[in-house]
Write a protein that holds these residues in place. Structure first.
Motif, PDB file in Angstrom:
ATOM      1  N   ALA A 153       0.808  -1.189  -0.093  1.00 52.26           N
ATOM      2  CA  ALA A 153      -0.013  -0.065  -0.159  1.00 52.26           C
ATOM      3  C   ALA A 153       1.112   1.136   0.094  1.00 52.26           C
ATOM      4  N   ARG A 154       1.804   1.329   0.805  1.00 54.02           N
ATOM      5  CA  ARG A 154       2.610   2.371   0.890  1.00 54.02           C
ATOM      6  C   ARG A 154       3.582   2.661  -0.555  1.00 54.02           C
ATOM      7  N   ARG A 155       3.943   1.386  -1.326  1.00 52.05           N
ATOM      8  CA  ARG A 155       4.564   1.424  -2.573  1.00 52.05           C
ATOM      9  C   ARG A 155       3.622   1.949  -3.299  1.00 52.05           C
ATOM     10  N   ASN A 156       2.411   1.807  -3.333  1.00 53.60           N
ATOM     11  CA  ASN A 156       1.457   2.030  -4.662  1.00 53.60           C
ATOM     12  C   ASN A 156       0.882   3.460  -4.328  1.00 53.60           C
ATOM     13  N   GLY A 157       1.044   3.955  -2.975  1.00 51.54           N
ATOM     14  CA  GLY A 157       0.663   5.346  -2.614  1.00 51.54           C
ATOM     15  C   GLY A 157      -0.757   5.379  -2.447  1.00 51.54           C
ATOM     16  N   VAL A 158      -1.257   4.140  -1.933  1.00 48.26           N
ATOM     17  CA  VAL A 158      -2.746   3.799  -1.488  1.00 48.26           C
ATOM     18  C   VAL A 158      -2.946   4.484   0.016  1.00 48.26           C
ATOM     19  N   GLU A 159      -3.365   5.334   0.465  1.00 48.68           N
ATOM     20  CA  GLU A 159      -3.408   6.037   1.811  1.00 48.68           C
ATOM     21  C   GLU A 159      -4.675   5.833   2.400  1.00 48.68           C
ATOM     22  N   ASN A 160      -5.722   5.299   1.794  1.00 45.57           N
ATOM     23  CA  ASN A 160      -7.027   5.314   2.371  1.00 45.57           C
ATOM     24  C   ASN A 160      -7.155   3.727   2.796  1.00 45.57           C
ATOM     25  N   VAL A 161      -6.181   3.145   3.048  1.00 46.17           N
ATOM     26  CA  VAL A 161      -6.366   1.809   3.805  1.00 46.17           C
ATOM     27  C   VAL A 161      -5.580   1.618   4.860  1.00 46.17           C
ATOM     28  N   GLU A 162      -5.958   0.553   5.958  1.00 49.26           N
ATOM     29  CA  GLU A 162      -5.258   0.194   7.172  1.00 49.26           C
ATOM     30  C   GLU A 162      -5.358  -1.276   6.892  1.00 49.26           C
ATOM     31  N   PHE A 163      -4.582  -2.028   7.533  1.00 54.98           N
ATOM     32  CA  PHE A 163      -4.564  -3.467   7.920  1.00 54.98           C
ATOM     33  C   PHE A 163      -4.311  -3.865   9.436  1.00 54.98           C
ATOM     34  N   LEU A 164      -5.302  -4.811   9.764  1.00 60.18           N
ATOM     35  CA  LEU A 164      -5.381  -5.229  11.070  1.00 60.18           C
ATOM     36  C   LEU A 164      -5.066  -6.677  11.106  1.00 60.18           C
ATOM     37  N   GLU A 165      -3.951  -6.968  11.777  1.00 60.80           N
ATOM     38  CA  GLU A 165      -3.422  -8.360  12.171  1.00 60.80           C
ATOM     39  C   GLU A 165      -4.428  -9.020  13.169  1.00 60.80           C
ATOM     40  N   GLY A 166      -4.959 -10.236  12.780  1.00 60.44           N
ATOM     41  CA  GLY A 166      -5.932 -10.833  13.791  1.00 60.44           C
ATOM     42  C   GLY A 166      -6.949 -11.798  12.880  1.00 60.44           C
ATOM     43  N   ASP A 167      -7.601 -12.626  13.578  1.00 58.22           N
ATOM     44  CA  ASP A 167      -8.694 -13.360  12.654  1.00 58.22           C
ATOM     45  C   ASP A 167      -9.852 -12.467  12.474  1.00 58.22           C
ATOM     46  N   ALA A 168     -10.766 -12.725  11.973  1.00 54.79           N
ATOM     47  CA  ALA A 168     -12.236 -12.247  11.615  1.00 54.79           C
ATOM     48  C   ALA A 168     -12.677 -11.651  13.138  1.00 54.79           C
ATOM     49  N   ALA A 169     -12.841 -12.581  13.953  1.00 56.88           N
ATOM     50  CA  ALA A 169     -13.575 -12.182  15.322  1.00 56.88           C
ATOM     51  C   ALA A 169     -12.538 -10.982  15.814  1.00 56.88           C
ATOM     52  N   ASP A 170     -11.240 -11.012  15.873  1.00 59.93           N
ATOM     53  CA  ASP A 170     -10.234  -9.934  16.403  1.00 59.93           C
ATOM     54  C   ASP A 170     -10.707  -8.679  15.596  1.00 59.93           C
ATOM     55  N   VAL A 171     -10.749  -8.675  14.288  1.00 57.93           N
ATOM     56  CA  VAL A 171     -11.057  -7.549  13.659  1.00 57.93           C
ATOM     57  C   VAL A 171     -12.243  -6.869  13.902  1.00 57.93           C
ATOM     58  N   ALA A 172     -13.507  -7.908  13.987  1.00 60.39           N
ATOM     59  CA  ALA A 172     -14.761  -7.340  14.335  1.00 60.39           C
ATOM     60  C   ALA A 172     -14.732  -6.672  15.482  1.00 60.39           C
ATOM     61  N   ALA A 173     -13.859  -7.241  16.628  1.00 58.01           N
ATOM     62  CA  ALA A 173     -13.719  -6.735  17.874  1.00 58.01           C
ATOM     63  C   ALA A 173     -13.322  -5.427  17.972  1.00 58.01           C
ATOM     64  N   GLU A 174     -12.210  -5.104  17.002  1.00 57.93           N
ATOM     65  CA  GLU A 174     -11.548  -3.620  16.983  1.00 57.93           C
ATOM     66  C   GLU A 174     -12.577  -2.724  16.250  1.00 57.93           C
ATOM     67  N   LEU A 175     -13.043  -3.305  15.356  1.00 60.93           N
ATOM     68  CA  LEU A 175     -14.202  -2.258  14.599  1.00 60.93           C
ATOM     69  C   LEU A 175     -15.329  -1.802  15.632  1.00 60.93           C
ATOM     70  N   ALA A 176     -15.891  -2.820  16.568  1.00 58.57           N
ATOM     71  CA  ALA A 176     -16.825  -2.371  17.534  1.00 58.57           C
ATOM     72  C   ALA A 176     -16.209  -1.412  18.469  1.00 58.57           C
ATOM     73  N   ARG A 177     -14.952  -1.806  18.958  1.00 60.48           N
ATOM     74  CA  ARG A 177     -14.168  -0.940  20.012  1.00 60.48           C
ATOM     75  C   ARG A 177     -14.204   0.589  19.407  1.00 60.48           C
ATOM     76  N   ARG A 178     -13.932   0.657  17.857  1.00 57.20           N
ATOM     77  CA  ARG A 178     -13.788   1.837  17.482  1.00 57.20           C
ATOM     78  C   ARG A 178     -15.140   2.676  16.948  1.00 57.20           C
ATOM     79  N   GLN A 179     -15.996   1.728  17.458  1.00 57.88           N
ATOM     80  CA  GLN A 179     -17.533   2.187  16.863  1.00 57.88           C
ATOM     81  C   GLN A 179     -17.515   2.513  15.476  1.00 57.88           C
ATOM     82  N   LEU A 180     -17.131   1.558  14.595  1.00 51.73           N
ATOM     83  CA  LEU A 180     -17.131   1.760  13.204  1.00 51.73           C
ATOM     84  C   LEU A 180     -17.968   0.774  12.776  1.00 51.73           C
ATOM     85  N   ARG A 181     -18.719   0.863  11.818  1.00 50.67           N
ATOM     86  CA  ARG A 181     -19.748   0.061  11.156  1.00 50.67           C
ATOM     87  C   ARG A 181     -19.568  -0.031   9.787  1.00 50.67           C
TER      88      ARG A 181
END
Length: 194
Positions: A153-181
């Motif tokens: 993403a850095r190499r391609n200049g794509v700035e509107n992305v982020e990557f979270l390490e974890g299984d799907a449940a971990d990612v869902a929990a992080e989204l909930a923690r941030r109040q993102l839907r």
């Protein structure tokens, strides 16, 4: 000694060769490297992966570069990706471009959405979705794949992305923690229990 021979090729013919073995010692290592390079002159790198565990898992936890690069570069959907051995990447390049185009079409993005790409591997679909989404979050359990996705993403200049390490449940929990839907969720491949 040799359990699997794993070869990843790029569109330009370069290859990353991974020897999946039961031990760290490579018999006749220099001769083996020479034989691989002679058989495929466009070899970018040769990596040893050690998997001494019983069972049907192909890759083990330990890697060592025997020769050349630890990653292979390839271009997909106009982006350059650096791919290490454990990073998931579609094997059928022409069909992947068609598939990703359809995913983008079905997502119906207008530029205002938050999209989530679960099981994102090297972040290929994540970066394609980013063309039309406000922000895209890729989630993946394989640490090396997340590292590759962030670097690409850095190499391609794509700035509107982020990557979270974890299984799907971990990612869902992080989204909930941030109040993102998320407005759109992409899964490739869909998994049991999803």
């Amino acid at each position: 000694w040799l359990r699997h021979l794993y070869v990843r090729t790029a569109q330009n013919g370069a290859a990353l060769v991974c020897l999946v073995a039961t031990g760290k010692n490579v018999p006749a290592e220099d001769a083996l490297i020479g034989a691989v390079r002679t058989a495929w002159p466009d070899t970018a790198g040769i990596v040893l992966n050690v998997n001494a565990r019983p069972g049907n898992s192909i890759l083990g936890p330990d890697y060592r570069v025997l020769w050349g690069a630890a990653e292979l570069e390839d271009t997909l959907c106009g982006h350059v990706f650096a791919l290490s051995v454990p990073s998931f990447y579609q094997v059928n390049h022409p069909q992947a471009e068609v598939l990703y185009g359809k995913a983008l079409e079905f997502a119906g993005l207008t530029g205002t959405e938050l999209a989530v790409d679960l099981y994102c591997g090297a972040g290929t679909i994540t970066q394609v979705l980013a063309r039309q989404a406000r922000h895209v979050i890729g989630g993946e359990i394989v640490p090396e794949a997340i590292r590759d996705a962030r670097a690409s993403a850095r190499r391609n200049g794509v700035e509107n992305v982020e990557f979270l390490e974890g299984d799907a449940a971990d990612v869902a929990a992080e989204l909930a923690r941030r109040q993102l839907r998320p407005d759109v969720i992409c899964v490739d491949p869909p998994r049991k229990g999803l």
